[in-house]
Design a protein around this motif. Structure first.
Motif, PDB file in Angstrom:
ATOM      1  N   ALA A   1      52.635   8.281  53.211  1.00  0.00           N
ATOM      2  CA  ALA A   1      51.395   9.026  53.452  1.00  0.00           C
ATOM      3  C   ALA A   1      50.836   8.697  54.836  1.00  0.00           C
ATOM      4  O   ALA A   1      50.381   9.596  55.559  1.00  0.00           O
ATOM      5  CB  ALA A   1      50.375   8.702  52.367  1.00  0.00           C
ATOM      6  N   VAL A   2      50.882   7.420  55.216  1.00  0.00           N
ATOM      7  CA  VAL A   2      50.413   7.035  56.551  1.00  0.00           C
ATOM      8  C   VAL A   2      51.313   7.664  57.607  1.00  0.00           C
ATOM      9  O   VAL A   2      50.830   8.240  58.602  1.00  0.00           O
ATOM     10  CB  VAL A   2      50.381   5.494  56.698  1.00  0.00           C
TER      11      VAL A   2
ATOM     12  N   THR B   1      50.579  11.409  57.826  1.00  0.00           N
ATOM     13  CA  THR B   1      49.300  11.688  58.482  1.00  0.00           C
ATOM     14  C   THR B   1      49.425  11.560  59.995  1.00  0.00           C
ATOM     15  O   THR B   1      49.012  12.452  60.740  1.00  0.00           O
ATOM     16  CB  THR B   1      48.209  10.726  57.961  1.00  0.00           C
TER      17      THR B   1
ATOM     18  N   ILE C   1      49.392  14.710  62.735  1.00  0.00           N
ATOM     19  CA  ILE C   1      48.354  14.725  63.776  1.00  0.00           C
ATOM     20  C   ILE C   1      49.003  14.871  65.148  1.00  0.00           C
ATOM     21  O   ILE C   1      48.526  15.627  66.003  1.00  0.00           O
ATOM     22  CB  ILE C   1      47.487  13.448  63.696  1.00  0.00           C
TER      23      ILE C   1
ATOM     24  N   TRP D   1      48.235  19.938  57.234  1.00  0.00           N
ATOM     25  CA  TRP D   1      49.173  19.001  56.622  1.00  0.00           C
ATOM     26  C   TRP D   1      48.712  17.553  56.799  1.00  0.00           C
ATOM     27  O   TRP D   1      48.913  16.705  55.920  1.00  0.00           O
ATOM     28  CB  TRP D   1      50.562  19.179  57.205  1.00  0.00           C
ATOM     29  N   ALA D   2      48.081  17.272  57.952  1.00  0.00           N
ATOM     30  CA  ALA D   2      47.556  15.928  58.179  1.00  0.00           C
ATOM     31  C   ALA D   2      46.447  15.621  57.178  1.00  0.00           C
ATOM     32  O   ALA D   2      46.366  14.495  56.653  1.00  0.00           O
ATOM     33  CB  ALA D   2      47.040  15.797  59.612  1.00  0.00           C
ATOM     34  N   ALA D   3      45.600  16.607  56.877  1.00  0.00           N
ATOM     35  CA  ALA D   3      44.535  16.406  55.891  1.00  0.00           C
ATOM     36  C   ALA D   3      45.113  16.200  54.495  1.00  0.00           C
ATOM     37  O   ALA D   3      44.613  15.370  53.719  1.00  0.00           O
ATOM     38  CB  ALA D   3      43.575  17.600  55.905  1.00  0.00           C
TER      39      ALA D   3
ATOM     40  N   CYS E   1      48.066  14.896  53.781  1.00  0.00           N
ATOM     41  CA  CYS E   1      48.631  13.538  53.756  1.00  0.00           C
ATOM     42  C   CYS E   1      47.527  12.492  53.718  1.00  0.00           C
ATOM     43  O   CYS E   1      47.668  11.457  53.063  1.00  0.00           O
ATOM     44  CB  CYS E   1      49.529  13.318  54.972  1.00  0.00           C
ATOM     45  N   ALA E   2      46.404  12.751  54.398  1.00  0.00           N
ATOM     46  CA  ALA E   2      45.288  11.811  54.361  1.00  0.00           C
ATOM     47  C   ALA E   2      44.676  11.756  52.964  1.00  0.00           C
ATOM     48  O   ALA E   2      44.295  10.671  52.492  1.00  0.00           O
ATOM     49  CB  ALA E   2      44.233  12.204  55.388  1.00  0.00           C
TER      50      ALA E   2
ATOM     51  N   TRP F   1      46.954   9.758  50.941  1.00  0.00           N
ATOM     52  CA  TRP F   1      46.751   8.367  51.349  1.00  0.00           C
ATOM     53  C   TRP F   1      45.585   7.752  50.589  1.00  0.00           C
ATOM     54  O   TRP F   1      45.668   6.635  50.080  1.00  0.00           O
ATOM     55  CB  TRP F   1      46.504   8.335  52.845  1.00  0.00           C
TER      56      TRP F   1
END
Length: 103
Positions: free
Chosen positions: A28-29, A32, A36, A43-45, A47-48, A51
């Motif tokens: 997940a890290v 993210t 980014i 997609w970053a949101a 994964c965040a 996380w």
């Protein structure tokens, strides 16, 4: 039906869950940061958010591991109250249909 030996034979998978959540946290890290860097904020949101879920799950797992084993009744403690034969449910007997037997 319970046999009464479940507390003696039960095993917890907390350590396996911990390592799997650690693996999920690493991905997940990584996801993210990678999304980014390539400019994919959606997609970053996602994964965040994953996380955050993995972090909460890992904290609950660690809490349960630190609590240690809990009291489990011994073999002399029955799993449920014994059934009182006088109060036990008995289904009604079926009646035979009345009328001619040849129909």
């Amino acid at each position: 039906m319970r046999t009464g030996n479940e507390p003696m034979t039960a095993r917890s998978a907390l350590r396996m869950r911990f390592w799997l959540s650690l693996w999920g946290l690493a991905w997940a890290v990584f996801g993210t940061v990678a999304f980014i860097l390539v400019g994919r904020p959606g997609w970053a949101a996602a994964c965040a958010a994953l996380w955050l879920v993995v972090t909460v799950d890992m904290s609950m797992i660690l809490r349960h591991i630190r609590q240690g084993p809990h009291y489990q009744p011994g073999r002399d403690v029955p799993p449920y109250e014994p059934v009182d034969e006088r109060r036990a449910y008995r289904p009604p007997e079926r009646r035979r249909p009345s009328g001619p037997a040849h129909l």
